[in-house]
Design a protein around this motif. Structure first.
Motif, PDB file in Angstrom:
ATOM      1  N   PRO A   1       0.733  -1.195  -0.021  1.00 28.67           N
ATOM      2  CA  PRO A   1      -0.021   0.024   0.117  1.00 28.67           C
ATOM      3  C   PRO A   1       0.949   1.318  -0.049  1.00 28.67           C
ATOM      4  CG  PRO A   1      -0.259  -1.301   2.156  1.00 28.67           C
ATOM      5  CD  PRO A   1       0.400  -2.165   1.061  1.00 28.67           C
ATOM      6  N   ARG A   2       1.907   1.322   0.838  1.00 29.22           N
ATOM      7  CA  ARG A   2       2.923   2.596   0.753  1.00 29.22           C
ATOM      8  C   ARG A   2       3.373   2.818  -0.807  1.00 29.22           C
ATOM      9  NH1 ARG A   2       7.099   5.051  -1.163  1.00 29.22           N
ATOM     10  NH2 ARG A   2       8.397   2.950  -0.913  1.00 29.22           N
ATOM     11  N   ARG A   3       3.775   1.952  -1.245  1.00 30.86           N
ATOM     12  CA  ARG A   3       4.374   2.080  -2.650  1.00 30.86           C
ATOM     13  C   ARG A   3       3.151   2.325  -3.722  1.00 30.86           C
ATOM     14  NH1 ARG A   3       9.350   1.082  -4.559  1.00 30.86           N
ATOM     15  NH2 ARG A   3      10.816   0.115  -3.204  1.00 30.86           N
ATOM     16  N   LEU A   4       1.814   1.750  -3.546  1.00 29.50           N
ATOM     17  CA  LEU A   4       0.855   2.032  -4.471  1.00 29.50           C
ATOM     18  C   LEU A   4       0.387   3.440  -4.151  1.00 29.50           C
ATOM     19  CD1 LEU A   4      -1.506   1.282  -6.337  1.00 29.50           C
ATOM     20  CD2 LEU A   4      -2.704   0.484  -4.326  1.00 29.50           C
ATOM     21  N   LEU A   5       0.230   4.005  -2.871  1.00 27.06           N
ATOM     22  CA  LEU A   5      -0.122   5.238  -2.632  1.00 27.06           C
ATOM     23  C   LEU A   5       0.921   6.399  -3.263  1.00 27.06           C
ATOM     24  CD1 LEU A   5      -1.850   7.336  -1.214  1.00 27.06           C
ATOM     25  CD2 LEU A   5      -0.494   7.065   0.856  1.00 27.06           C
TER      26      LEU A   5
END
Length: 226
Positions: A95-99
């Motif tokens: 989720p961090r990289r996706l955000l």
């Protein structure tokens, strides 16, 4: 260990979705980025119609003048959509990289609308229409083809942005190779000037850097490799 405490001590890139979603700042940032992307998508068709109706200039481009034009739409979009699918398969569980990637993609297209507005161009001599099966339907949305969305190359910039969104290992090198290939193919198609392609990585890098600063300030994640 409580979920919120586990989220604080886990490496940011390895945070599972429940831990990331438990953070209000992450939820707000994710939903805002998606909402703004949808709003931008809704406003693009009239913007592109304006670009197409506006007079522009034809640039001298020695490379295109020496390069015979060929229709390479099929290999171009095979490369693009395979790259997007592979990158999403990597980003979705992170989720961090996706955000970070979502905000970078939004900023990239905001920068591109700005440069398209500031730099009125007519298409290169010998242009062959580059048929995108998705973008033509959902973003251009008009009966006439759009040929003046030139500076900078959105396809090349998107591929370079995907390369930045994954770790500097085999994934990234494969995506950088795909970026170079797509940049060459849109020139073979005469769908862009050489300047459009050369400028694309700069704007993609700027967008990714700005998005990283924004995510760190608003969500508090730090940069680490997955």
């Amino acid at each position: 260990m409580p979920l919120s405490r586990r989220a604080l001590v886990s490496p940011p890139d390895s945070l599972p979705w429940p831990a990331a979603w438990a953070q209000p700042a992450f939820r707000r940032s994710l939903l805002l980025s998606i909402g703004l992307l949808l709003l931008l998508a809704a406003r693009l068709p009239p913007f592109f119609a304006y670009l197409q109706a506006r007079p522009g200039v034809v640039l001298a481009d020695p490379l295109l003048a020496a390069l015979p034009a060929h229709d390479v739409s099929l290999p171009t979009f095979i490369l693009i959509y395979l790259s997007i699918g592979a990158t999403l398969s990597y980003l979705l569980p992170r989720p961090r990289r996706l955000l970070h990637g979502l905000w970078a993609y939004l900023l990239l297209h905001l920068l591109r609308t700005l440069t398209l507005w500031l730099v009125p161009l007519d298409p290169p001599t010998g242009l062959l229409l580059l048929r995108d099966p998705l973008v033509d339907v959902f973003f251009y949305g008009g009966p006439a083809p759009i040929t003046k969305d030139l500076f900078f190359s959105g396809h090349t910039a998107t591929l370079f942005l995907l390369a930045l969104a994954v770790p500097p290992r085999g994934w990234r090198w494969s995506l950088l190779a795909a970026t170079a290939a797509v940049g060459a193919l849109v020139l073979v198609q005469h769908a862009h000037y050489t300047y459009d392609v050369l400028a694309a990585p700069f704007f993609a890098g700027l967008s990714y850097w700005l998005a990283g600063r924004l995510v760190r300030r608003t969500v508090g994640f730090t940069r680490r490799s997955a």
